[in-house]
Scaffold this active site. Sequence first.
Site, short mmCIF file in Angstrom:
data_model
loop_
_atom_site.label_atom_id
_atom_site.label_comp_id
_atom_site.label_asym_id
_atom_site.label_seq_id
_atom_site.Cartn_x
_atom_site.Cartn_y
_atom_site.Cartn_z
N GLN A 230 6.39 45.66 2.39
CA GLN A 230 5.96 44.79 1.29
C GLN A 230 4.45 44.60 1.27
OE1 GLN A 230 8.26 43.62 -1.17
NE2 GLN A 230 9.21 45.31 -0.07
N HIS A 233 2.21 46.63 -1.15
CA HIS A 233 2.09 46.36 -2.58
C HIS A 233 0.65 46.10 -2.98
CE1 HIS A 233 6.08 46.20 -4.47
NE2 HIS A 233 6.54 45.87 -3.28
N GLU A 298 8.66 34.68 -2.45
CA GLU A 298 9.33 35.54 -3.42
C GLU A 298 10.54 36.23 -2.79
OE1 GLU A 298 8.20 39.40 -6.23
OE2 GLU A 298 6.98 38.92 -4.48
N HIS A 299 10.34 36.86 -1.64
CA HIS A 299 11.43 37.54 -0.92
C HIS A 299 11.59 36.88 0.44
CE1 HIS A 299 9.46 40.83 -3.36
NE2 HIS A 299 10.71 40.94 -3.78
N ASP A 332 13.71 45.80 -4.53
CA ASP A 332 12.60 46.30 -5.33
C ASP A 332 13.00 47.49 -6.19
OD1 ASP A 332 10.81 44.47 -4.34
OD2 ASP A 332 9.90 45.83 -2.88
#
Length: 411
Positions: A230, A233, A298-299, A332
């Site tokens: 992640q 990103h 978010e996650h 994702d």
Amino acid sequence: MATTVATMIHDIRLRGDDAVREYSARLDDYDPKSFRMSPKDIENVMKRVPRQTLEDIRTVQANVRRFAELQLESLRDFESEVQPGIILGQKNIPVDAVGAYIPGGRYPLLASAHMTIVTAKVAGVPRVAAATPAPGGEIPDASIAAMHLAGADEIYLLGGVQAVAAMALGTQTVKPVDILAGPGNAYVAEAKRQLFGEVGIDLFAGPTEVLIIADADADPFVVAVDLLSQAEHGPDSPAILITTSQPLAEQVAVEIDRLLPGMSTGAIAGAAWRDHGQIIVVDTLNDAFELSDEFASEHVQVLTAAPREALDKLRNYGALFLGDKTCVSYGDKVIGTNHVLPTRGAARYTGGLWVGMFMKTVTYQEVRTQDATAALGELLGRAARAENFEGHARSGDIRACVPGQRPRWAH
């Protein structure tokens, strides 16, 4: 940035296509005869995309569609006679048009086409206009294929502020939409923020976030890989580990340092980890759950001996990933749940993009009997006058009267 975006939006509002064309030529080095792809253009793109890529797109979109359909089933219209003669009801109506923005550039996000366009179509939206950039005229074939297969009614090779502003405001050649959806860079996010109110938007987007909760049973290698997955990103993407195990914390730090040099995206992930990475050791899993809810990430990924415990304990997250056989990257890209999710603590008050976001839940009312309207009219008269709303009260008074009669104030 806000001033730049505001100037562009104002210009596009005034000059429409001419302004859009100038910004595209200047910022993306792209000035075609038409930004909208014709059916023949799309057909040619589809021929160029490898068969395996098309098959994978169809598979992923089937997963997204299946989950969106399950969400749609959870929404229901209803009508009830709540009191004798009083009918109240609810309907869920799709919006008329959605503008889906699909990022391009270094990371063409095919999955964003699945998440926005497929979900809008499952909601019943009759028109979805989709836009993605084509810098220098380089057409992103796989993105176009994903947009087409997802069900986009219009596809525009247009990026950045000029794309979302054109879809939101309308131009001579682009009809306006009701909702903008999809991620983008900081300028796209700012444009959506400024356009909100004239149109709806899905979410105010920020950098991708991941938070992993792990106990001593977790594999430090898996934790490190999933954090870095992640972090790649962007250099501003937070990656956080909360663990009850000091040895695990130390081993994860070692694994991250070992793995970063071998990643093709190591420069980006490394910057994110250096500037926004955290490893936090707590005493108990309950402490970990409480701290996670404060972050409202978010996650949130749970790598513990009993991961489903988090379903009862956690309240603030965009999406939850349970157990070491599950990873955030599934969400994702392929598993079917939506990846457009709240960031920057917004998970405290909202969830992510879902089929209901493309629908309006509206109500209707019908009073069928004289007895029912008389009782409501008397109640309205008293309630409205308590607030000094005489006009409202009079609407109630005339319905409280016997048919054919008028209230005293009417004479």
